[in-house]
Design a protein around this motif. Structure first.
Motif, mmCIF file in Angstrom:
data_model
loop_
_atom_site.group_PDB
_atom_site.id
_atom_site.type_symbol
_atom_site.label_atom_id
_atom_site.label_comp_id
_atom_site.label_asym_id
_atom_site.label_seq_id
_atom_site.Cartn_x
_atom_site.Cartn_y
_atom_site.Cartn_z
ATOM 1 N N THR A 1 -5.756 -1.159 5.598
ATOM 2 C CA THR A 1 -5.954 0.280 5.480
ATOM 3 C C THR A 1 -4.669 0.994 5.860
ATOM 4 O O THR A 1 -4.140 0.794 6.956
ATOM 5 N N ILE A 2 -4.193 1.821 4.951
ATOM 6 C CA ILE A 2 -3.021 2.640 5.237
ATOM 7 C C ILE A 2 -3.492 4.031 5.644
ATOM 8 O O ILE A 2 -4.459 4.565 5.082
ATOM 9 N N ALA B 1 0.841 -1.205 0.000
ATOM 10 C CA ALA B 1 0.000 0.000 0.000
ATOM 11 C C ALA B 1 0.868 1.243 0.000
ATOM 12 O O ALA B 1 2.039 1.199 0.391
ATOM 13 N N PRO C 1 -5.201 6.839 -0.576
ATOM 14 C CA PRO C 1 -4.454 5.590 -0.448
ATOM 15 C C PRO C 1 -4.457 4.809 -1.767
ATOM 16 O O PRO C 1 -5.287 5.057 -2.649
ATOM 17 N N TYR C 2 -3.562 3.863 -1.837
ATOM 18 C CA TYR C 2 -3.443 3.009 -3.021
ATOM 19 C C TYR C 2 -3.030 1.639 -2.525
ATOM 20 O O TYR C 2 -2.112 1.525 -1.709
ATOM 21 N N TYR C 3 -3.704 0.563 -3.021
ATOM 22 C CA TYR C 3 -3.493 -0.760 -2.474
ATOM 23 C C TYR C 3 -3.192 -1.793 -3.548
ATOM 24 O O TYR C 3 -3.684 -1.706 -4.680
ATOM 25 N N LYS D 1 -6.615 -5.311 -0.828
ATOM 26 C CA LYS D 1 -7.698 -4.340 -0.948
ATOM 27 C C LYS D 1 -8.935 -4.842 -0.200
ATOM 28 O O LYS D 1 -9.341 -5.992 -0.345
ATOM 29 N N LEU E 1 -0.464 0.802 9.178
ATOM 30 C CA LEU E 1 -1.090 -0.185 8.318
ATOM 31 C C LEU E 1 -1.984 -1.045 9.196
ATOM 32 O O LEU E 1 -1.505 -1.849 9.986
#
Length: 124
Positions: free
Chosen positions: A69-70, A49, A58-60, A65, A81
């Motif tokens: 959760t970042i 992430a 955010p980007y996973y 996904k 995280l």
């Protein structure tokens, strides 16, 4: 370069949750994009992430996904995280990393600084 120290790893059971933290040494923390990677034994380091500087985008990786959760707190120079619904295949050493740039990147070579890693073991 910014120094990074991860914490929060441990041994948990499948389905459990765990929260990793990564503390940065610099007050310029908010100028870095922050990412999490993981590396299982015998495998390459894998993107997990990334989050932008302000912490709102955010980007996973597809594999996490909906479960991970970042987030970040720029007042504490820390990125987190949150890992839920853990699976045995999530077992790895988890690393946080810092980079510049404006777009997300899954490429380890785009990251300038790395922490020492924290072990996460998920038993099935």
């Amino acid at each position: 370069q910014v120094q990074l120290v991860e914490s929060g790893g441990g041994l948990v059971q499948a389905g459990d949750s765990l929260r990793l933290s990564c503390a940065a040494s610099e007050r310029t923390f908010s100028t870095y994009r922050m990412g999490w990677f993981r590396q299982a034994p015998g495998k390459e380091r894998q993107f997990v992430a990334e989050i932008n500087r302000s912490g709102n985008i955010p980007y996973y990786a597809d594999s996490v996904k909906g479960r991970f959760t970042i987030s970040r707190d720029n007042t504490k120079n820390t990125v987190y995280l949150q890992m839920n619904s853990l699976k045995s295949e999530d077992t790895a050493v988890y690393y946080c990393a810092a980079r510049g740039g404006v777009r997300p990147s899954e490429n380890i070579y785009d990251y300038l600084s790395w922490g020492q890693g924290t072990q996460v073991t998920v038993s099935s």
